[in-house]
Scaffold this motif. Structure first.
Motif, PDB file in Angstrom:
ATOM      1  N   ASP A   1     110.694  49.007 147.373  1.00 29.05           N
ATOM      2  CA  ASP A   1     109.729  49.186 146.291  1.00 29.05           C
ATOM      3  C   ASP A   1     109.348  47.810 145.762  1.00 29.05           C
ATOM      4  O   ASP A   1     110.202  47.036 145.334  1.00 29.05           O
ATOM      5  N   SER A   2     108.051  47.487 145.795  1.00 28.56           N
ATOM      6  CA  SER A   2     107.617  46.141 145.430  1.00 28.56           C
ATOM      7  C   SER A   2     107.858  45.823 143.961  1.00 28.56           C
ATOM      8  O   SER A   2     108.208  44.694 143.609  1.00 28.56           O
TER       9      SER A   2
ATOM     10  N   SER B   1     117.568  49.054 139.992  1.00 27.53           N
ATOM     11  CA  SER B   1     116.672  48.990 141.144  1.00 27.53           C
ATOM     12  C   SER B   1     117.056  50.041 142.175  1.00 27.53           C
ATOM     13  O   SER B   1     116.196  50.659 142.807  1.00 27.53           O
TER      14      SER B   1
ATOM     15  N   GLU C   1     115.900  53.196 140.801  1.00 27.76           N
ATOM     16  CA  GLU C   1     114.445  53.237 140.873  1.00 27.76           C
ATOM     17  C   GLU C   1     113.980  53.677 142.246  1.00 27.76           C
ATOM     18  O   GLU C   1     112.996  54.412 142.386  1.00 27.76           O
ATOM     19  N   ALA C   2     114.703  53.219 143.277  1.00 27.46           N
ATOM     20  CA  ALA C   2     114.321  53.548 144.643  1.00 27.46           C
ATOM     21  C   ALA C   2     114.396  55.048 144.904  1.00 27.46           C
ATOM     22  O   ALA C   2     113.739  55.562 145.811  1.00 27.46           O
TER      23      ALA C   2
ATOM     24  N   GLY D   1     111.113  58.126 143.038  1.00 21.89           N
ATOM     25  CA  GLY D   1     110.006  58.763 143.727  1.00 21.89           C
ATOM     26  C   GLY D   1     110.457  59.952 144.544  1.00 21.89           C
ATOM     27  O   GLY D   1     109.787  60.993 144.579  1.00 21.89           O
TER      28      GLY D   1
ATOM     29  N   ASN E   1     104.877  51.233 145.547  1.00 18.16           N
ATOM     30  CA  ASN E   1     106.040  51.212 144.659  1.00 18.16           C
ATOM     31  C   ASN E   1     106.344  52.623 144.163  1.00 18.16           C
ATOM     32  O   ASN E   1     105.576  53.560 144.397  1.00 18.16           O
ATOM     33  N   GLN E   2     107.459  52.741 143.476  1.00 22.38           N
ATOM     34  CA  GLN E   2     107.924  54.053 143.023  1.00 22.38           C
ATOM     35  C   GLN E   2     106.985  54.691 142.011  1.00 22.38           C
ATOM     36  O   GLN E   2     106.811  55.910 141.989  1.00 22.38           O
ATOM     37  N   GLU E   3     106.380  53.870 141.160  1.00 25.10           N
ATOM     38  CA  GLU E   3     105.473  54.409 140.151  1.00 25.10           C
ATOM     39  C   GLU E   3     104.294  55.105 140.815  1.00 25.10           C
ATOM     40  O   GLU E   3     103.877  56.198 140.397  1.00 25.10           O
TER      41      GLU E   3
ATOM     42  N   ASN F   1     111.952  56.265 154.095  1.00 22.26           N
ATOM     43  CA  ASN F   1     111.929  54.827 153.827  1.00 22.26           C
ATOM     44  C   ASN F   1     110.806  54.199 154.657  1.00 22.26           C
ATOM     45  O   ASN F   1     110.867  54.157 155.869  1.00 22.26           O
TER      46      ASN F   1
END
Length: 679
Positions: free
Chosen positions: A223-224, A285, A288-289, A292, A340-342, A399
């Motif tokens: 995720d960037s 982090s 966060e990954a 999503g 990214n996740q968002e 992934n």
């Protein structure tokens, strides 16, 4: 701390020399007193020089210190002698001139002695080298962040061979080692120069190790945004470590300065806090990954519920169904191009909302047809869309860094969007209905138009940047005056614009190649899958906006107002938008085609150019400090004399401040004396 004391003593000699030079030569009494003061300062200076020599390990440095000390003693005696002769004949201009010449020689000798002692200060040199090393580590983290924003922060072979837990543990260990090394500098006021140098070197080494570990850990996050957050936390820790070494150096030079000691204590605390923040960021982090993936699964579960029990909307219209289909198409594009996740979370929510509306509205709109088979056709078609959406959302959990997964995602998305024509056909079975989704050919034209518009914006930007180079001019206080730094910023910005222009042309070529190949094979028509055109349109607009932001920041730099934050933000905007463009251009394409190879090469050029701009911006931010250091190193006369004069002013102000404190203390003491207030 002996070098700091020696510097203060040298300033006292310089102050006394200045007074002896400027004093009224007819005032014999004052002249004699100042000459005596200077004579008293010299032995004290010599004693400190001996201490400095004793702590210096290099023979060459010792020789330079001895020679410069002898020279200072000689010219100082010459100054006293010249002052005495001028006092005996104060109207003799030649004698007065001799005093001035002797004063200049004394100032130069002091500058030479300070330079010689600095050369022998191995510990001080170690501290300066540590500060520089930490700065370089912070700059590398900033560059890595640019690659992360462009989606090009890739793990090396050794990092790929490690599991994620081991990579994060390595980061945690280096961060804790840095905290331990930092705690040793808390005793800086009591350390010798050599011990201070060793402790600072350890902080620098562990900071460099931490930066490397943070970059590796970030490269394993898919995720960037999470990558950039982790790198930003690591950079902040590096900055705190650098400030700690600077504070330790100051406290070591001024061990009795309460302000310096407070700054040191605060710096030690700051490093500890930043270590904790880095570890928390690394932990979040990982969470966060998975955010999503959780949202995608939530969307799947709710869609399954709507499929089993679809609510009825008696007010639904045919247009509502088409709008639901459009929302589904847009959600598919969002998820395919998510960096990214968002964006994945937003795409999952859009997919849920669009699929729900499609099911509910299709069931409700069936009432508009008197034929039961039309209503059944609508339900069956939308149920099929929902089923393919479930599969697509499951594939979207993969992934995307793993080879082959992006292709699987594209294929799954096509299965969804291909059914949109069936939805349109079913809805048009209703009486007096003739609706459609966006035609692929229309979108293709829009995509080409946006790409060409972006290319034109970039072409104009390159011309603007080429014309923005300022004429050579004298440096002005408060404005970046180093022309080569400004040129580096503008050249890097121009390189980004040119590389981005090449990328846009490559993207246009890749699109034409993909569409032509699709039509030539007689396979699924591009018009039936508008996902990629929508992605190209959005990406082209973002690229144009990013380059315009870059031009604005670079023009500000050309006018002398170089702001590292603005330049870095502009570079990241370009990197992120080009990453989106590359993703959209690679969809449904042959990875071995010539157009795709050119696309990949152009993308790397953009990222490399953005990295160069960040380096130039960092160089600009450090310029004034570097220029001052160069003057200290290479100018042994004028600049040193000016520095001595400034420090003499500081000494005078410090004395005045101390006298004011004593006076205030006496006033307070008088206020609380028993005699005060008696009636």
């Amino acid at each position: 701390a002996e070098y700091g004391q020696l510097g203060k003593r040298a300033m006292a000699v310089a102050e006394s020399s200045s007074k002896l030079n400027s004093i009224d030569k007819t005032n014999i009494g004052a002249l004699g007193m100042e000459a005596k003061t200077l004579g008293d300062e010299i032995p004290k200076l010599i004693e400190l020089v001996r201490d400095a020599i004793a702590t210096t390990g290099e023979a060459e440095a010792k020789t330079k210190i001895r020679e410069s000390t002898k020279n200072l003693v000689s010219v100082a005696i010459g100054l006293v002698d010249a002052a005495k002769k001028a006092g005996a004949d104060p109207k003799n201009r030649n004698l007065i001139q001799n005093v001035g010449n002797a004063y200049k020689s004394t100032s130069q000798a002091i500058a030479q002695l300070l330079a010689a002692t600095k050369g022998g200060a191995t510990g001080e040199l170690m501290v300066d080298k540590a500060i520089e090393g930490i700065s370089q580590a912070a700059n590398k983290l900033a560059t890595a962040s640019i690659y992360a924003s462009a989606g090009q922060l890739e793990a090396d072979a050794s990092t790929k061979a490690m599991n994620i837990a081991d990579v994060q543990n390595a980061l945690g260990n280096t961060a804790q080692s840095l905290a331990s090394a930092a705690s040793k500098l808390s005793d800086a006021p009591n350390l010798s120069q050599e011990d201070l140098g060793k402790a600072s070197t350890q902080v620098a080494q562990t900071t460099i190790q931490m930066a490397g570990a943070a970059t590796k850990a970030a490269s394993r996050i898919g995720d960037s945004v999470a990558q950039q957050n982790l790198l930003a936390a690591a950079k902040q820790l590096a900055s705190s470590a650098q400030q700690l070494v600077v504070s330790a150096k100051e406290a070591n030079s001024n061990p009795s300065d309460s302000g310096a000691n407070q700054d040191l204590s605060a710096s030690v605390t700051a490093v500890g806090q930043q270590v904790s923040k880095l570890l928390e960021t690394a932990k979040s982090s990982s969470a966060e990954a998975a955010r999503g993936e959780r949202e995608l699964e939530n969307a799947r579960i709710k869609i399954q519920g709507f499929m089993r029990n679809t609510p009825d909307d008696p007010k639904a219209t045919a247009v509502d169904v088409i709008n639901g289909a459009r929302d589904i198409t847009q959600s598919v594009a969002t998820l395919v191009f998510a960096l990214n996740q968002e964006e994945i979370v937003n795409g999952a929510k859009q997919a849920l909302a669009g699929t729900r509306d499609l099911l509910v509205k299709a069931k409700g709109v069936g009432r508009l047809s008197p034929k039961p088979e039309v209503k059944q056709k609508l339900i069956e078609t939308t149920q099929a869309v929902a089923n393919t959406m479930l599969n697509f959302l499951e594939v979207a959990k993969c992934n995307r860094q793993d080879i082959g997964n992006q292709t699987k995602l594209e294929d799954a998305s096509t299965s969804v969007t291909m059914l949109m024509s069936d939805v349109v056909a079913a809805i048009n079975l209703l009486p007096n209905t003739n609706l459609r989704l966006e035609e692929g050919d229309d979108l293709e034209a829009m995509a080409e138009s946006e790409l060409m518009a972006a290319a034109k914006v970039i072409e104009n930007a390159a011309k603007t940047l080429a014309a923005a180079r300022p004429e050579k001019k004298v440096n002005v206080d408060g404005i970046l005056g180093k022309e080569d730094i400004t040129d580096a910023i503008l050249e890097a910005a121009r390189a980004i614009a040119m590389a981005t222009g090449t990328l846009v042309v490559a993207a246009a070529s890749a699109q034409k190649e993909r569409v032509a190949a699709n039509r030539a094979t007689g396979g699924r028509k591009y018009r039936n899958d508008p996902t990629w055109a929508n992605g190209l349109i959005s990406a082209a607009k973002s690229v144009g906006a990013g380059v315009q932001m870059l031009v604005k920041a670079s023009n500000a730099a050309a006018q002398g107002h170089a702001e590292e934050e603005a330049l870095v933000a502009a570079a990241k905007a370009v990197a992120a938008s080009t990453a989106q463009l590359v993703t959209a251009s690679r969809a449904k394409a042959d990875p071995n085609s010539q157009a795709q190879k050119k696309l990949g090469a152009a993308a790397k050029q953009v990222t490399a150019a953005t990295g160069n701009l960040v380096k130039a911006a960092q160089k600009a931010a450090e310029f004034l400090k570097e220029e001052e250091e160069l003057n200290d190193d290479f100018t042994m006369t004028g600049s040193k004399v000016q520095e001595l004069e400034q420090q003499m002013k500081i000494l005078k102000l410090e004395k005045e401040l101390e006298n004011a404190r004593k006076h205030m203390f006496k006033m307070r003491k008088g206020q609380y004396s028993p005699s005060v207030g008696k009636k």
